[in-house]
Each structure stands twice: as structure tokens, then as C-alpha cells.
Enzyme design. Sequence first.
Site, PDB file in Angstrom:
ATOM      1  N   GLU A  46     -28.831  65.064  23.306  1.00  0.00           N
ATOM      2  CA  GLU A  46     -28.077  64.047  24.040  1.00  0.00           C
ATOM      3  C   GLU A  46     -28.488  62.636  23.619  1.00  0.00           C
ATOM      4  O   GLU A  46     -27.653  61.738  23.522  1.00  0.00           O
ATOM      5  CB  GLU A  46     -28.266  64.230  25.549  1.00  0.00           C
ATOM      6  CG  GLU A  46     -27.571  65.453  26.116  1.00  0.00           C
ATOM      7  CD  GLU A  46     -26.057  65.398  25.958  1.00  0.00           C
ATOM      8  OE1 GLU A  46     -25.496  64.286  25.855  1.00  0.00           O
ATOM      9  OE2 GLU A  46     -25.424  66.466  25.913  1.00  0.00           O
ATOM     10  N   TYR A 129     -26.022  58.739  32.336  1.00  0.00           N
ATOM     11  CA  TYR A 129     -25.308  59.755  31.572  1.00  0.00           C
ATOM     12  C   TYR A 129     -26.257  60.862  31.111  1.00  0.00           C
ATOM     13  O   TYR A 129     -25.996  62.056  31.291  1.00  0.00           O
ATOM     14  CB  TYR A 129     -24.601  59.154  30.355  1.00  0.00           C
ATOM     15  CG  TYR A 129     -24.110  60.239  29.425  1.00  0.00           C
ATOM     16  CD1 TYR A 129     -22.942  60.927  29.708  1.00  0.00           C
ATOM     17  CD2 TYR A 129     -24.864  60.626  28.320  1.00  0.00           C
ATOM     18  CE1 TYR A 129     -22.515  61.972  28.899  1.00  0.00           C
ATOM     19  CE2 TYR A 129     -24.445  61.671  27.508  1.00  0.00           C
ATOM     20  CZ  TYR A 129     -23.273  62.338  27.801  1.00  0.00           C
ATOM     21  OH  TYR A 129     -22.877  63.379  27.010  1.00  0.00           O
ATOM     22  N   ASP A 147     -18.587  61.265  29.257  1.00  0.00           N
ATOM     23  CA  ASP A 147     -18.685  60.605  27.955  1.00  0.00           C
ATOM     24  C   ASP A 147     -17.285  60.210  27.499  1.00  0.00           C
ATOM     25  O   ASP A 147     -16.316  60.313  28.264  1.00  0.00           O
ATOM     26  CB  ASP A 147     -19.388  61.510  26.936  1.00  0.00           C
ATOM     27  CG  ASP A 147     -18.543  62.712  26.523  1.00  0.00           C
ATOM     28  OD1 ASP A 147     -17.501  62.978  27.164  1.00  0.00           O
ATOM     29  OD2 ASP A 147     -18.921  63.399  25.555  1.00  0.00           O
ATOM     30  N   CYS A 199      -7.900  67.650  22.936  1.00  0.00           N
ATOM     31  CA  CYS A 199      -7.432  66.384  23.515  1.00  0.00           C
ATOM     32  C   CYS A 199      -8.039  65.225  22.729  1.00  0.00           C
ATOM     33  O   CYS A 199      -8.718  64.355  23.268  1.00  0.00           O
ATOM     34  CB  CYS A 199      -7.809  66.324  24.997  1.00  0.00           C
ATOM     35  SG  CYS A 199      -6.904  65.075  25.935  1.00  0.00           S
ATOM     36  N   CYS A 206      -1.452  69.315  22.317  1.00  0.00           N
ATOM     37  CA  CYS A 206      -1.059  69.672  23.680  1.00  0.00           C
ATOM     38  C   CYS A 206      -0.524  71.099  23.776  1.00  0.00           C
ATOM     39  O   CYS A 206      -0.668  71.756  24.812  1.00  0.00           O
ATOM     40  CB  CYS A 206      -0.006  68.687  24.202  1.00  0.00           C
ATOM     41  SG  CYS A 206      -0.602  66.974  24.296  1.00  0.00           S
ATOM     42  N   CYS A 209      -3.373  73.451  24.597  1.00  0.00           N
ATOM     43  CA  CYS A 209      -4.353  72.979  25.592  1.00  0.00           C
ATOM     44  C   CYS A 209      -4.290  73.850  26.847  1.00  0.00           C
ATOM     45  O   CYS A 209      -3.204  74.101  27.377  1.00  0.00           O
ATOM     46  CB  CYS A 209      -4.064  71.525  25.960  1.00  0.00           C
ATOM     47  SG  CYS A 209      -5.182  70.873  27.228  1.00  0.00           S
ATOM     48  N   CYS A 215      -1.030  68.617  33.083  1.00  0.00           N
ATOM     49  CA  CYS A 215      -1.366  67.292  32.524  1.00  0.00           C
ATOM     50  C   CYS A 215      -0.241  66.293  32.807  1.00  0.00           C
ATOM     51  O   CYS A 215       0.878  66.426  32.306  1.00  0.00           O
ATOM     52  CB  CYS A 215      -1.613  67.400  31.030  1.00  0.00           C
ATOM     53  SG  CYS A 215      -2.042  65.818  30.259  1.00  0.00           S
TER      54      CYS A 215
END
Length: 349
Positions: A46, A129, A147, A199, A206, A209, A215
Site C-alpha cells: 500500500e 487511506y 482510492d 471501470c 460496461c 461490468c 449503474c
Amino acid sequence: MPDTDALPRVLLDWYDVHARDMPWRVGPVQRKAGIQPDPYRIWMSEIMLQQTTVVTVRDYFQRFVARWPTVRDLAAAQDADVMGEWAGLGYYARARNLLKCARAVVDEHDGVFPADHAALLQLPGIGPYTAAAVSSIAFDLRHTVLDGNVERVMARLYDIHTPLPAAKPELMARADALTPSDRPGDYAQAVMDLGATICSPKSPACGICPWRDPCAARAAGTQGELPKKTPKKPKPVRHGTVYLAQRADGAWLLETRPEKGLLGGMLGWPGSPWVDTSEPLPHGTPPLDTDWRTLAGEVRHTFTHFHLILTVKHATVPQDTAGDFVTPDQFRPSDLPTVMRKAFDLSQS
């Protein structure tokens, strides 16, 4: 309005099949088999992934954990060795904080990362975060990770047109409402994977997805323009000079930059301050009184907040010249931060 109860289940089913293979990740199959993530590896990944792509981080991460397999190994490492391995990854304050954090974990927590969000926030270099990411991914605690990938997914899922960064509180609220109590670590990684692989910023896929039906942006046809962002101000251009001196035996004159500031604690070439104007061109004080030759060309490098243009001066000096020279057997250009390595490369061309 998307169903906040059904969406996490749908995404986790997708993640169980499509999870990306990461060297620091314990995948869904392994998790179900009872294998637990290593908090040390999650934390290191991270930190490295901040402002840096997965493609770039993979090799650095694998080198780090091969050389320092545990947080105790890292805490005992020499600062110069860690900074050298970090060279080229950028945002060098992260490397300094990596060492500080590892030593704090050893000194204050007996070498064990605390499974507590508040305690993680007290460690050097760990902000909201990173604390949320380690809490959820390493310890499977319910904390929301936000994020850039998650911001994009939330903005499109709910068709949010408020530009970033002003939209962050609303995007966090939406992301938090979706974060489940069951498998929050897998869910956090699933949303990030969704943003990274489907995405995506440009031309989102799409059609495949798992969240295509609920969405709101897809329904409105606005997915390609989200998330909106406040235009950035143009970056200023700074100028400076670096001095590359080489002795007859091939040794190079180097310095360790001050701990604080850009490239803090890294090896570098002596040089002038970096200033916002090129009139007059800043040359600073040469580190040696010798015949300096200005090399053809220049070094150009971009930092977060400005562009940098460096003039490079080179000199060959006698064998008995005093100073902090690094002999050829100890000098590795790869230990230099990118901007300093560009100056070295120019001297070799």
C-alpha cells in the site's frame, strides 16, 4: 437507486472469479482455505502503490520482500540500502517513512502490526487511506478504502457530477454505505479491481461490468465524463545545475541529500538550489575548484508540483582529490533517484 444490500454480494461473486493475481495478495480461494494475509506485505504494497502503478510496483515489492522478508528485517536495514532499493520509485518521503514505521512496529508493538485502526494511524507514514486498507485487507475489519479507482466507480455508479476533490466526502459516504461487514477485505480489493480492469478511466467496459444494470451513469450515458475534476493549475518550471566530478580511478563525487525536502536521504550530485526562474541560470557554488565543462543537452524531470530543468557540468579530477567519492565497485547508478540518474546518463552519452 442502486441496492446497497445486493451490490456487495454481486461484486464479491465477480471477484471470486476475476480477482487479479498480486504478489502481496491472498486471493479469494486462499482466503476461503483459511490462509491469512501478511500485514507486513499488505502495508508495504500500500505504501508503494501510493501515486504509483501496479505494473511499476511489482518488481520493487518482490525485491524488497526478498531482501527484507519481515518487518524486523526491514527495521534493522541500513538507511542507505533501503533508499538505494527505492531509487526510481519516486515520492521518496515514502521510503523514509517506511523505515520509521518498521522501526516503530518493532519498538512499540514487538514486531507485530496492530490489528487496530486507531493504533495504525499512530504509526509514521500511515494516514487514513493506508490505515483503512491495512485494517480491511490484512485484518478483515470493516473500514472503507477510497482510492482513485473506488472514486471513479462510485462517481459512475451514482452519477455524481461534483468535481474532485470537492466530491470526496460524498464519494466516501457512498463507498462506506456499500462496504459490507462480511468479507470487507475482499470487498475492498474487489472494488479496486473493478476500477482498474473494467471501470477504467477511458472506454469503460460496461458490457461486462457486474454492476452495469444498477449503474446510474451508464443509464444516463455519462460514464465517459466521470469523475469530473477541477482543472489543475499549470506546473511552474524550475532550473538548477548539478556537478558530476569523476576521479582518475573512476570514483564519483556524491552527496547524501538532507533528510527533509525532495529526494531527502537519497544519493545525489552536488548542485545549486532549484529556483523558479532561469534568469540568471542558477549555478550555485561548485563543489570543487576545477575546470568544469557544461555538457550538451539538459535533464528534464517532472515532480508532483513542478517541472525541473537541470544543466549538467562535468569534470575529471586528479586521483588525490579529497571529497566524498564513491569508488566504481561501490557505485550503482540504479541507487540514484531518477532525476540524478538522468544526469549520470547524460554524462555517459
